[in-house]
Write a protein that holds these residues in place. Structure first.
Motif, PDB file in Angstrom:
ATOM      1  N   GLY A  40       0.967  -1.164   0.040  1.00 38.81           N
ATOM      2  CA  GLY A  40      -0.101  -0.073   0.120  1.00 38.81           C
ATOM      3  C   GLY A  40       0.811   1.292   0.104  1.00 38.81           C
ATOM      4  N   GLU A  41       0.359   2.302   0.220  1.00 37.40           N
ATOM      5  CA  GLU A  41       1.102   3.592   0.035  1.00 37.40           C
ATOM      6  C   GLU A  41       2.258   3.939   1.259  1.00 37.40           C
ATOM      7  OE1 GLU A  41       0.166   8.541  -0.303  1.00 37.40           O
ATOM      8  OE2 GLU A  41      -1.258   7.067   0.058  1.00 37.40           O
ATOM      9  N   HIS A  42       1.327   3.440   2.467  1.00 35.69           N
ATOM     10  CA  HIS A  42       2.417   3.501   3.592  1.00 35.69           C
ATOM     11  C   HIS A  42       2.604   2.184   4.286  1.00 35.69           C
ATOM     12  CE1 HIS A  42       2.506   7.784   3.027  1.00 35.69           C
ATOM     13  NE2 HIS A  42       1.115   7.977   2.999  1.00 35.69           N
ATOM     14  N   ALA A  43       2.085   1.182   3.774  1.00 34.43           N
ATOM     15  CA  ALA A  43       1.940   0.016   4.765  1.00 34.43           C
ATOM     16  C   ALA A  43       1.715  -1.153   3.543  1.00 34.43           C
ATOM     17  CB  ALA A  43       0.831   0.159   5.863  1.00 34.43           C
ATOM     18  N   GLU A  44       2.262  -2.230   4.309  1.00 32.64           N
ATOM     19  CA  GLU A  44       1.812  -3.444   3.574  1.00 32.64           C
ATOM     20  C   GLU A  44       0.551  -3.792   4.345  1.00 32.64           C
ATOM     21  OE1 GLU A  44       4.893  -6.751   3.746  1.00 32.64           O
ATOM     22  OE2 GLU A  44       6.073  -5.584   2.132  1.00 32.64           O
ATOM     23  N   GLN A  45      -0.418  -4.569   3.372  1.00 32.81           N
ATOM     24  CA  GLN A  45      -1.689  -4.959   4.140  1.00 32.81           C
ATOM     25  C   GLN A  45      -2.291  -6.288   3.809  1.00 32.81           C
ATOM     26  OE1 GLN A  45      -4.414  -2.324   2.298  1.00 32.81           O
ATOM     27  NE2 GLN A  45      -3.261  -0.488   2.996  1.00 32.81           N
ATOM     28  N   ALA A  46      -2.739  -7.038   4.622  1.00 32.89           N
ATOM     29  CA  ALA A  46      -3.231  -8.111   4.377  1.00 32.89           C
ATOM     30  C   ALA A  46      -4.587  -8.531   4.924  1.00 32.89           C
ATOM     31  CB  ALA A  46      -2.526  -9.162   4.965  1.00 32.89           C
ATOM     32  N   GLU A  47      -5.792  -8.845   4.176  1.00 33.87           N
ATOM     33  CA  GLU A  47      -7.101  -9.083   4.878  1.00 33.87           C
ATOM     34  C   GLU A  47      -7.489 -10.397   5.089  1.00 33.87           C
ATOM     35  OE1 GLU A  47      -9.825  -7.085   2.233  1.00 33.87           O
ATOM     36  OE2 GLU A  47      -8.692  -4.977   2.388  1.00 33.87           O
ATOM     37  N   PHE A  48      -8.219 -10.693   5.671  1.00 34.84           N
ATOM     38  CA  PHE A  48      -8.862 -12.023   6.188  1.00 34.84           C
ATOM     39  C   PHE A  48     -10.186 -11.837   6.878  1.00 34.84           C
ATOM     40  CE2 PHE A  48      -5.869 -11.259   9.559  1.00 34.84           C
ATOM     41  CZ  PHE A  48      -6.373 -11.684  10.421  1.00 34.84           C
ATOM     42  N   ARG A  49     -10.787 -12.896   7.035  1.00 35.46           N
ATOM     43  CA  ARG A  49     -12.005 -12.836   7.921  1.00 35.46           C
ATOM     44  C   ARG A  49     -12.054 -14.016   8.986  1.00 35.46           C
ATOM     45  NH1 ARG A  49     -16.520  -9.877   6.204  1.00 35.46           N
ATOM     46  NH2 ARG A  49     -16.259  -8.973   4.151  1.00 35.46           N
ATOM     47  N   VAL A  50     -12.545 -13.646  10.019  1.00 38.00           N
ATOM     48  CA  VAL A  50     -12.816 -14.763  11.266  1.00 38.00           C
ATOM     49  C   VAL A  50     -14.083 -14.449  11.888  1.00 38.00           C
ATOM     50  CG1 VAL A  50     -11.823 -15.041  13.868  1.00 38.00           C
ATOM     51  CG2 VAL A  50     -10.146 -13.938  11.883  1.00 38.00           C
ATOM     52  N   LEU A  51     -14.836 -15.550  11.697  1.00 42.02           N
ATOM     53  CA  LEU A  51     -16.098 -15.820  11.961  1.00 42.02           C
ATOM     54  C   LEU A  51     -16.923 -14.789  11.332  1.00 42.02           C
ATOM     55  CD1 LEU A  51     -15.678 -16.786  15.797  1.00 42.02           C
ATOM     56  CD2 LEU A  51     -15.923 -18.396  13.736  1.00 42.02           C
ATOM     57  N   GLY A  52     -16.739 -14.380  10.231  1.00 45.92           N
ATOM     58  CA  GLY A  52     -17.475 -13.207   9.169  1.00 45.92           C
ATOM     59  C   GLY A  52     -17.058 -12.087   9.543  1.00 45.92           C
ATOM     60  N   GLU A  53     -15.929 -11.668  10.751  1.00 51.96           N
ATOM     61  CA  GLU A  53     -15.481 -10.263  10.864  1.00 51.96           C
ATOM     62  C   GLU A  53     -14.325 -10.133   9.928  1.00 51.96           C
ATOM     63  OE1 GLU A  53     -15.511  -6.862  12.390  1.00 51.96           O
ATOM     64  OE2 GLU A  53     -16.269  -8.192  14.103  1.00 51.96           O
ATOM     65  N   LYS A  54     -14.538  -9.116   9.326  1.00 53.81           N
ATOM     66  CA  LYS A  54     -13.384  -8.530   8.182  1.00 53.81           C
ATOM     67  C   LYS A  54     -12.216  -8.017   9.376  1.00 53.81           C
ATOM     68  CE  LYS A  54     -11.935  -5.747   4.338  1.00 53.81           C
ATOM     69  NZ  LYS A  54     -12.668  -4.820   3.253  1.00 53.81           N
ATOM     70  N   VAL A  55     -10.747  -8.448   8.753  1.00 52.15           N
ATOM     71  CA  VAL A  55      -9.705  -7.730   9.707  1.00 52.15           C
ATOM     72  C   VAL A  55      -8.763  -7.363   8.700  1.00 52.15           C
ATOM     73  CG1 VAL A  55      -7.853  -8.406  11.252  1.00 52.15           C
ATOM     74  CG2 VAL A  55     -10.241  -9.616  11.541  1.00 52.15           C
ATOM     75  N   LEU A  56      -8.219  -5.969   8.796  1.00 53.17           N
ATOM     76  CA  LEU A  56      -7.383  -5.599   7.797  1.00 53.17           C
ATOM     77  C   LEU A  56      -6.082  -5.587   8.781  1.00 53.17           C
ATOM     78  CD1 LEU A  56      -6.190  -3.981   5.404  1.00 53.17           C
ATOM     79  CD2 LEU A  56      -6.811  -1.884   6.437  1.00 53.17           C
ATOM     80  N   LEU A  57      -5.200  -6.272   8.332  1.00 52.26           N
ATOM     81  CA  LEU A  57      -3.582  -6.430   8.990  1.00 52.26           C
ATOM     82  C   LEU A  57      -2.725  -5.444   8.297  1.00 52.26           C
ATOM     83  CD1 LEU A  57      -1.924  -7.574  11.188  1.00 52.26           C
ATOM     84  CD2 LEU A  57      -1.656  -9.637   9.402  1.00 52.26           C
ATOM     85  N   ILE A  58      -2.034  -4.699   9.006  1.00 51.31           N
ATOM     86  CA  ILE A  58      -0.930  -3.871   8.309  1.00 51.31           C
ATOM     87  C   ILE A  58       0.230  -3.603   9.179  1.00 51.31           C
ATOM     88  CG2 ILE A  58      -3.090  -2.261   7.526  1.00 51.31           C
ATOM     89  CD1 ILE A  58      -1.914  -0.029   9.148  1.00 51.31           C
TER      90      ILE A  58
END
Length: 221
Positions: A40-58
């Motif tokens: 990303g512009e200022h961070a590396e990003q990864a996305e996943f879901r846990v029990l339907g909850e979206k999580v953005l990890l940076i």
């Protein structure tokens, strides 16, 4: 939606240093969840879901002292409240082998946390603090946090990272109080006073499938 910000410094010279232990937790969390790192512009990003909850990890790529520059755009874009933010950090004031979750409070000298507090104008977000211990007598703390882990520390480090993944997932699914109850008494130090060992299964939350692997086999970004 939840946002997890893992503090560290970019560049191969900082990989596997004490100051980047949060990135080791983030890399293992992404690996377990099958998430792919993207630039990303200022961070590396990864996305996943846990029990339907979206999580953005940076992982901020701004260097530690400017971590807020990576956290703020994500908070603003997704219109997140401070309660939706978990910051994973190294902690000089906690002994190596200890992790704890807290909500609010001052930065404790951790410059990444300091900058996030500054840009968000609040202290009311959760932190997962990974103990790296104070340096030996006579050693500069700035040099200590940028030092590499000793081979003798790696077995404890691998378990600590594994527990950090479990604590992060518990925070996502159940909130900070449940995460504190499950993980704040864990202590991996040899014969610590009043230590309570967390069961290995505690880290194996839903959607956190697969067994831990040696950190030497985990891709460092």
């Amino acid at each position: 939606m939840k946002l997890i910000v893992a503090l560290g410094n970019p560049g191969s010279q900082y990989a596997q240093t004490r100051h980047n232990v949060a990135w080791q937790v983030a890399d293992e969390l992404a690996r377990q969840q099958g998430a792919v790192w993207r630039a990303g512009e200022h961070a590396e990003q990864a996305e996943f879901r846990v029990l339907g909850e979206k999580v953005l990890l940076i992982k901020p790529q701004t260097f530690m002292n400017a971590s807020g520059k990576a956290a703020l755009p994500a908070m603003q874009f997704y219109k997140l409240s401070p309660e939706a933010l978990l910051v994973i950090q190294d902690d000089l004031d906690s002994p190596f082998g200890l992790l704890k979750i807290k909500v609010g409070g001052r930065h404790g000298g951790q410059n990444g946390v300091r900058d996030i507090i500054r840009v968000l104008s609040t202290e009311q977000f959760a932190r997962l603090k990974i103990g790296i211990s104070r340096p030996p007598a006579g050693r500069d703390p700035a040099d200590w946090v940028l030092s590499k882990w000793a081979e003798s520390e790696r077995p404890t480090l691998e378990e600590l990272v594994w527990l950090g993944v479990g604590a992060s997932l518990k925070w996502v699914m159940a909130g900070p109080k449940e995460a504190q109850a499950a993980y704040n008494n864990t202590d991996l130090r040899p014969n610590p006073e009043s230590a309570v060992q967390a069961p290995v299964s505690a880290a194996a939350e839903p959607e956190a499938a697969s067994s831990p692997i040696p950190l030497s086999q985990t891709a460092q970004k």
